[in-house]
Each structure stands twice: as structure tokens, then as C-alpha cells.
Design a protein around this motif. Structure first.
Motif, PDB file in Angstrom:
ATOM      1  N   CYS A 216       0.941  -1.403   0.121  1.00 14.18           N
ATOM      2  CA  CYS A 216       0.058   0.174  -0.076  1.00 14.18           C
ATOM      3  C   CYS A 216       0.772   1.322   0.053  1.00 14.18           C
ATOM      4  O   CYS A 216       0.475   2.425  -0.316  1.00 14.18           O
ATOM      5  N   LEU A 217       1.961   1.478   1.002  1.00 15.96           N
ATOM      6  CA  LEU A 217       2.583   2.672   0.825  1.00 15.96           C
ATOM      7  C   LEU A 217       3.663   2.767  -0.483  1.00 15.96           C
ATOM      8  O   LEU A 217       3.886   4.169  -0.648  1.00 15.96           O
ATOM      9  N   LEU A 218       3.786   1.818  -0.865  1.00 18.48           N
ATOM     10  CA  LEU A 218       4.135   1.817  -2.193  1.00 18.48           C
ATOM     11  C   LEU A 218       3.546   1.882  -3.521  1.00 18.48           C
ATOM     12  O   LEU A 218       4.154   2.984  -4.819  1.00 18.48           O
ATOM     13  N   LEU A 219       2.003   1.890  -3.303  1.00 21.10           N
ATOM     14  CA  LEU A 219       1.450   2.259  -4.742  1.00 21.10           C
ATOM     15  C   LEU A 219       0.367   4.220  -3.667  1.00 21.10           C
ATOM     16  O   LEU A 219       0.047   4.681  -4.460  1.00 21.10           O
ATOM     17  N   ASN A 220       1.324   4.361  -2.541  1.00 18.86           N
ATOM     18  CA  ASN A 220       0.703   5.505  -2.394  1.00 18.86           C
ATOM     19  C   ASN A 220       0.315   6.578  -3.049  1.00 18.86           C
ATOM     20  O   ASN A 220      -0.561   7.172  -2.738  1.00 18.86           O
ATOM     21  N   ASN A 221       1.901   7.117  -3.607  1.00 20.41           N
ATOM     22  CA  ASN A 221       1.878   8.344  -5.184  1.00 20.41           C
ATOM     23  C   ASN A 221       0.814   8.060  -6.037  1.00 20.41           C
ATOM     24  O   ASN A 221       0.343   9.072  -6.300  1.00 20.41           O
ATOM     25  N   LYS A 222       0.297   6.569  -6.508  1.00 19.27           N
ATOM     26  CA  LYS A 222      -0.695   6.447  -7.482  1.00 19.27           C
ATOM     27  C   LYS A 222      -2.217   5.857  -6.845  1.00 19.27           C
ATOM     28  O   LYS A 222      -2.477   5.517  -7.778  1.00 19.27           O
ATOM     29  N   ASP A 229      -9.414   0.860  -3.071  1.00 16.01           N
ATOM     30  CA  ASP A 229      -9.296   1.459  -1.588  1.00 16.01           C
ATOM     31  C   ASP A 229      -8.266   1.118  -1.386  1.00 16.01           C
ATOM     32  O   ASP A 229      -7.609   0.597   0.198  1.00 16.01           O
ATOM     33  N   ILE A 230      -6.955   1.675  -1.296  1.00 11.13           N
ATOM     34  CA  ILE A 230      -5.872   1.818  -1.093  1.00 11.13           C
ATOM     35  C   ILE A 230      -5.768   2.246   0.519  1.00 11.13           C
ATOM     36  O   ILE A 230      -5.501   1.129   1.593  1.00 11.13           O
ATOM     37  N   ASP A 231      -6.407   2.986   1.721  1.00 10.74           N
ATOM     38  CA  ASP A 231      -6.679   3.566   2.140  1.00 10.74           C
ATOM     39  C   ASP A 231      -7.060   2.322   3.486  1.00 10.74           C
ATOM     40  O   ASP A 231      -7.151   2.349   4.316  1.00 10.74           O
ATOM     41  N   PHE A 402       9.535   0.540  10.160  1.00 10.10           N
ATOM     42  CA  PHE A 402       9.629   1.952   9.347  1.00 10.10           C
ATOM     43  C   PHE A 402       8.396   2.309   7.980  1.00 10.10           C
ATOM     44  O   PHE A 402       8.159   3.813   7.940  1.00 10.10           O
ATOM     45  N   ILE A 403       7.963   1.757   8.252  1.00  9.54           N
ATOM     46  CA  ILE A 403       6.271   1.569   6.737  1.00  9.54           C
ATOM     47  C   ILE A 403       5.211   2.623   8.025  1.00  9.54           C
ATOM     48  O   ILE A 403       5.056   3.711   7.231  1.00  9.54           O
ATOM     49  N   LEU A 404       5.113   2.158   9.045  1.00 11.12           N
ATOM     50  CA  LEU A 404       4.308   3.115   9.775  1.00 11.12           C
ATOM     51  C   LEU A 404       5.016   4.670  10.476  1.00 11.12           C
ATOM     52  O   LEU A 404       4.175   5.325   9.985  1.00 11.12           O
ATOM     53  N   ALA A 405       5.969   4.533  10.634  1.00  8.50           N
ATOM     54  CA  ALA A 405       6.722   5.798  11.021  1.00  8.50           C
ATOM     55  C   ALA A 405       6.614   6.787   9.752  1.00  8.50           C
ATOM     56  O   ALA A 405       5.867   8.252   9.917  1.00  8.50           O
ATOM     57  N   GLU A 406       6.968   6.381   8.331  1.00  5.36           N
ATOM     58  CA  GLU A 406       6.455   7.201   6.850  1.00  5.36           C
ATOM     59  C   GLU A 406       5.397   7.832   7.085  1.00  5.36           C
ATOM     60  O   GLU A 406       4.974   8.751   6.860  1.00  5.36           O
ATOM     61  N   ALA A 407       4.350   6.535   6.657  1.00  7.30           N
ATOM     62  CA  ALA A 407       3.199   6.821   6.483  1.00  7.30           C
ATOM     63  C   ALA A 407       2.670   8.054   7.705  1.00  7.30           C
ATOM     64  O   ALA A 407       1.908   8.507   7.075  1.00  7.30           O
ATOM     65  N   ALA A 408       3.026   8.086   9.087  1.00 10.50           N
ATOM     66  CA  ALA A 408       2.470   8.771   9.970  1.00 10.50           C
ATOM     67  C   ALA A 408       3.252   9.562   9.461  1.00 10.50           C
ATOM     68  O   ALA A 408       2.113  10.794   9.806  1.00 10.50           O
TER      69      ALA A 408
END
Length: 558
Positions: A216-222, A229-231, A402-408
């Protein structure tokens, strides 16, 4: 990390099944692959996925030199690795990934025939993980029409990346739901054949969900272009992801044969080459923040220049992890003003020529290329058949944090507390590399964290700080390449001798083989959907600096 204790099996194991009468599910005919229990293929496919994914982070791949983790010091292929002179077909994982997908399909088919819900779900997970890998390396890729020879499809189409990811996200969710639906705390698997979690149902669910939030994070920009629904997918998965390093999806090497050994050890290496040396920029980043992982990953120089002595001497140097090394200390030679007097010396990034003379001063002509003592070589853990710190990593707790940190930090997916997740991520990495247990006198994590180069609250750009620390923590793993492409962090400086003035963002496709007109036509369709960046200097779109759908319209990484 878990030791796997049985020999890795593949379809080739079938002739030996006559002697395995203890297993209730074995078929009378051991020569018919369609009757083999899917548990056996589970072992094979787990190893294949772990080996393929982790292998992209080591020196059989272009990725670690692209990430400037290391440079080649002896001149052999230095123009390809150090200066990123890539040509089609070099170190391409295309064939091995698709070969692995054949085995995954076999496991899926057998699981459905025999009603094995667990291995059917795992087949969905492994197909998703391998397909994710191939599409984010190349772009559009064969997917929906693969492994359909019986249906008459010899040359499958290249599915569009957007459509691939929409399917993969749903497959991972389906697999998670299938395993959740299995009663009890354990999944039904033959003893010893689940190399990852030994039948632990909850750990399997956490593993799948951790892969989901990574995707999901990989796809966030798209996400605005997707029908999924990525969210919602991220939020659903994030409720039950890895919570400690005990959850890590990692296989250790056994080291008792070439098949079960690390590629740098004597079983698989014809010689213990010390040509690969840590990139100077990466080394400096470790040194600048007093990072104790430096001592796990690197040895001190064997010969060190010193401005304060007049006579050569040998000292016994003990590093902060309690490891002792002999170091010959030499008087600094007259006529030189650029020699590094540090105990740890890396190679500058990007020379097409040999670095054998680097830092050797007047002894340059006597230095043996692969064993030059004037810059540090990688730790001995990378030259052993097996070591507790060198394994086949798929995804770890540290990466999840790290994924959760970046998302936040970027305000995505409703995640909060960027600093809390960031601290847990770095702390987990330190734990994975044995820092807390081996640091002489005890490792004070809070003191380490409080440094200006580490503390998130002292960062001018917190997103960049998180991605830089993630890059450091994932030493010799491929994921930081995909992270850099979608974020632009860390801000790599292109190698000064580079064949092109920008770092590659994809691999060339493997050329259609055989060059059947149908195959070539489908390949050309995929190539046309690539988008040239300003750095592409050839007529074809099939270039390492062309943007796949994941990067189109994002302005990243350049």
C-alpha cells in the motif's frame, strides 16, 4: 530467525518418496507430480521466495552497488557496478522469478485439488510477493496469462502494472481471510515443512498483513488511479502486523552444502574475494552518527596511516563489539596530503577504473588488488557459509515500524506517532544485528538516539530522516531502491564516472526469447507504455531511466 532443518525440496524430489511411508498423505504413485502433497512444495516455494528476494540485496545483483552500499575495488566489472554501466540482460532476475512462479502455480493447483486451504492461501501470498517483485523491477509484466500452456497460451501478454497491483492487493487480503478461517491456533502443515513459522497461524496472518502495508505504501503516490481503496486496505492490514523481531520473515542459512549456504562462503564462492568494499558515503553516514552497526558490517583496515608515529608498529585493536583485530600502523608518508588515517576506510563511489591503489600511498604498486589492506573489507560474516546475522530476509519488524513511521509523517492511512514508530524501527534493527547483546559495557540506545543526526525532532526534513535511517537499517537489502524511487530519499549523488548522469530506476526487460513475432509484439506493447525520462539517451523506451506506471506523473525520483 528460524533455522530450517530439512533439505530444500523441489519437484525433483519425487523419486525419493518411496521411502517416506510415514506420511499419511503421500500418494501411492510417487512419480506423478499431480499426486504429491502440497506441503512438499511449500518448502520449495518458501526457500525460492526468500532466496530470490534476499539475493537481490547481495552481490549477484546490481541493486546494492546502485544503493552505494559497496563498490568493487579490483577493477573487474567496476564499470558495470560502480559506474552503473547497465546493459540488457545483466544480472536480470526475470527468468528465475518466473521459474519460481511455475512452482507456486503447481502448489496452488495441488492445494485446490486436495482441499488444502492453508497451502492454497500461501500460494496466493507467494505469487503476490514474486509478482510484486518482477513488476516493480521491470514495469508491466506477464501475469494473468502465465502458466497456461494447456489453454494454448504460449506467449502471455504483459499486464499493465496498475491492473497487476489491483489483483495482488485482493489476493493478499483473500489469503489472509483464508488463514483466519482455519480453526485453532495452528495451520495444518506437516511437521518441519513450514520453514517460516512452523505452523503458527497468527504469525502467518501478521506476515501477510505486513506485506500488505508495504504494498500500500508503494502505491500511495498512485492511489488516485486505482480502483482499490488503498487507505482501507492499509488500515485493515495494520491492525495485525509484526510486533517484534520474533515475527520476522527470515530464513537462516544452514551452511552444510552449497544449496544451503550464503553466496559469499567457501561452499559457493570459488575464492573469498575481498574486492567488494563499503561505499565511502555510506561508511561516513555510519561514522557521523557513531553507529555501532558499522562494527558488525565492516572490519578495520589492516594497514593504517598515522601522522603521530615515526616507526611502523602493530597494534591489537578491539572494536566496541569486543572483536579484536591486528592493525599495522605506518608513519604517514611525505609527499601525500589526501590519505585517510581512519581505522575504517571506504571507497569513493563511481570509478570505472580500479580502486586498488586507493589510500595505499607509496605502497600502491605492491598492493594485491583483491586484498588491499588500506581500505576496510566487509566483516567476516559475509565470507562464511552460515552466520546468525546473514539470512534470507523477506520482511522484518524493523521495516514494518519504518513503514508506519513514514505513513504517520506524510499523513497517510490515518497512522499517528511518527517518532514512536521511528524509534522502535531503529531499536529493532539494532536488536536484529546483535548490538544490545554484544556492545561492550552495554549499548545506551537513548544516548544514540539523542544525536542530532538521528533524533527525528532535530531533523529539518523528517520524511528524509526516516527514509535515510531506513536505508541504513536495511543494509544489503533491495527495498531501499524501491523506497528511493518513490520518495527521492536518500538523495544519492550519481557516480561521477557513470555511463549516464542518473541512477537507474528499473531493469531492462529480458529480450523476447524465442523472438517469435507474437512474443515480440507483446513485449513492444509493454515497452511503449514506459515513459522516457530526460536522461534516456537511446531510441527505445526500454531503458533503465524510463518510468514505469508506478513513477509516471510523480516527478520522482528525478
Amino acid at each position: 530467525m528460524k533455522k530450517f532443518i530439512i533439505i530444500i525440496l523441489s519437484i525433483a524430489f519425487i523419486p525419493i518418496l518411496n521411502s517416506c511411508s510415514d506420511f499419511d498423505k503421500l500418494n501411492v504413485s510417487p512419480n506423478d507430480v499431480n499426486e504429491v502433497d502440497p506441503n512438499f512444495l511449500l518448502t520449495t516455494n518458501t526457500y525460492n521466495l526468500a532466496s530470490t528476494y534476499s539475493g537481490l540485496g547481495y552481490w549477484g545483483s546490481r541493486i546494492p552497488s546502485l544503493l552505494q552500499y559497496y563498490q568493487v575495488g579490483d577493477g573487474y566489472k567496476s564499470e558495470e557496478l560502480n559506474a552503473l554501466y547497465w546493459t540488457p540482460g545483466q544480472s536480470s532476475p526475470w527468468a528465475s522469478i518466473y521459474s519460481n512462479l511455475v512452482d507456486v502455480q503447481a502448489m496452488s493447483d495441488l492445494s485446490k485439488e486436495q482441499g488444502n486451504v492453508f497451502t492454497e492461501a500461501v500460494a496466493l501470498v507467494y505469487r503476490a510477493a514474486l509478482t510484486d517483485l518482477v513488476t516493480k523491477i521491470y514495469g508491466d509484466a506477464p501475469f494473468s496469462e502465465t502458466n497456461q500452456l494447456e489453454e494454448g497460451i504460449v506467449f502471455p501478454k504483459y499486464d499493465q502494472q496498475k491492473e497487476i497491483y489491483e489483483t495482488l492487493l485482493m489476493d493478499l487480503k483473500t489469503a489472509k481471510n483464508m488463514i483466519e478461517g482455519i480453526s485453532g491456533n495452528e495451520v495444518p502443515v506437516l511437521d518441519g515443512y513450514d520453514l517460516l513459522y512452523n505452523g503458527d497461524k497468527d504469525k502467518w496472518i501478521k506476515f501477510i498483513n505486513s506485506l500488505r502495508i508495504r504494498m500500500c505504501l508503494l502505491l500511495n503516490n498512485k492511489k488516485g488511479e486505482l480502483s482499490v481503496d488503498i487507505d482501507a486496505e492499509f488500515q485493515d492490514a495494520a491492525q495485525n502486523v509484526f510486533t517484534s523481531s520474533e515475527d520476522n520473515a527470515v530464513l537462516d542459512y544452514i551452511g552444510n552444502s552449497a544449496a544451503t549456504s550464503f553466496q559469499g562462503g567457501p561452499f559457493r564462492a570459488s575464492e573469498l574475494t575481498y574486492a567488494r568494499r563499503m561505499g565511502l558515503g555510506f561508511l561516513n553516514s555510519l561514522r557521523d552518527q557513531n553507529d555501532p552497526r558499522l562494527y558488525r558490517w565492516l572490519r578495520p583496515v589492516e594497514k593504517k596511516w598515522d601522522m603521530d608515529i615515526a616507526t611502523a608498529t602493530t597494534i591489537q585493536y578491539t572494536d566496541p563489539l569486543g572483536q579484536t583485530f591486528p592493525v599495522e600502523v605506518l608513519p604517514y608518508p611525505s609527499g601525500y596530503d589526501d590519505l585517510d588515517t581512519s581505522l575504517y576506510v571506504g571507497l569513493p563511489v563511481g570509478s570505472q577504473a580500479s580502486w586498488t591503489a586507493y589510500n595505499a600511498g607509496p605502497q600502491a604498486t605492491s598492493v594485491e588488488p583483491k586484498t588491499t589492506p588500506f581500505n576496510s573489507r566487509l566483516s567476516d560474516i559475509y565470507f562464511q557459509n552460515a552466520n546468525e546475522y546473514v539470512g534470507m530476509d523477506i520482511i522484518t519488524y524493523s521495516e514494518v515500524e519504518f513503514i508506519l513511521a513514514e505513513a504517520a509523517e506524510i499523513g497517510a492511512f490515518g497512522v499517528s506517532d511518527a517518532e514512536g514508530h521511528y524509534k522502535k524501527a531503529i531499536e529493532a534493527s539494532m536488536d536484529e544485528w546483535g548490538i544490545f547483546g554484544d556492545y561492550v559495557g552495554g549499548f545506551d540506545f537513548n544516548e544514540f538516539y539523542s544525536q542530532e543526526d538521528v533524533d527525528l525532532n532535530q531533523a529539518t526534513n523528517k520524511h528524509e530522516r526516516i527514509m535515510t535511517q531506513k536505508y541504513i537499517s536495511m543494509f544489503f537489502r533491495p527495498e531501499p531502491w524501491f523506497d528511493w524511487r518513490r520518495t527521492g530519499y536518500p538523495d544519492f549523488v550519481p557516480p561521477y564516472d557513470a555511463a549516464q548522469p542518473a541512477i537507474p530506476i528499473r531493469y531492462h526487460y529480458d529480450s523476447p526469447n524465442p523472438p517469435d513475432p507474437q512474443y515480440v509484439e507483446k513485449y513492444n506493447e509493454a515497452v511503449e507504455r514506459l515513459e522516457k525520462s530526460e536522461f534516456v539517451q537511446v531510441p527505445s523506451n526500454d531503458d533503465t531511466r524510463s518510468r514505469m506506471w508506478l513513477l509516471q506523473g510523480t516527478g520522482l525520483p528525478y
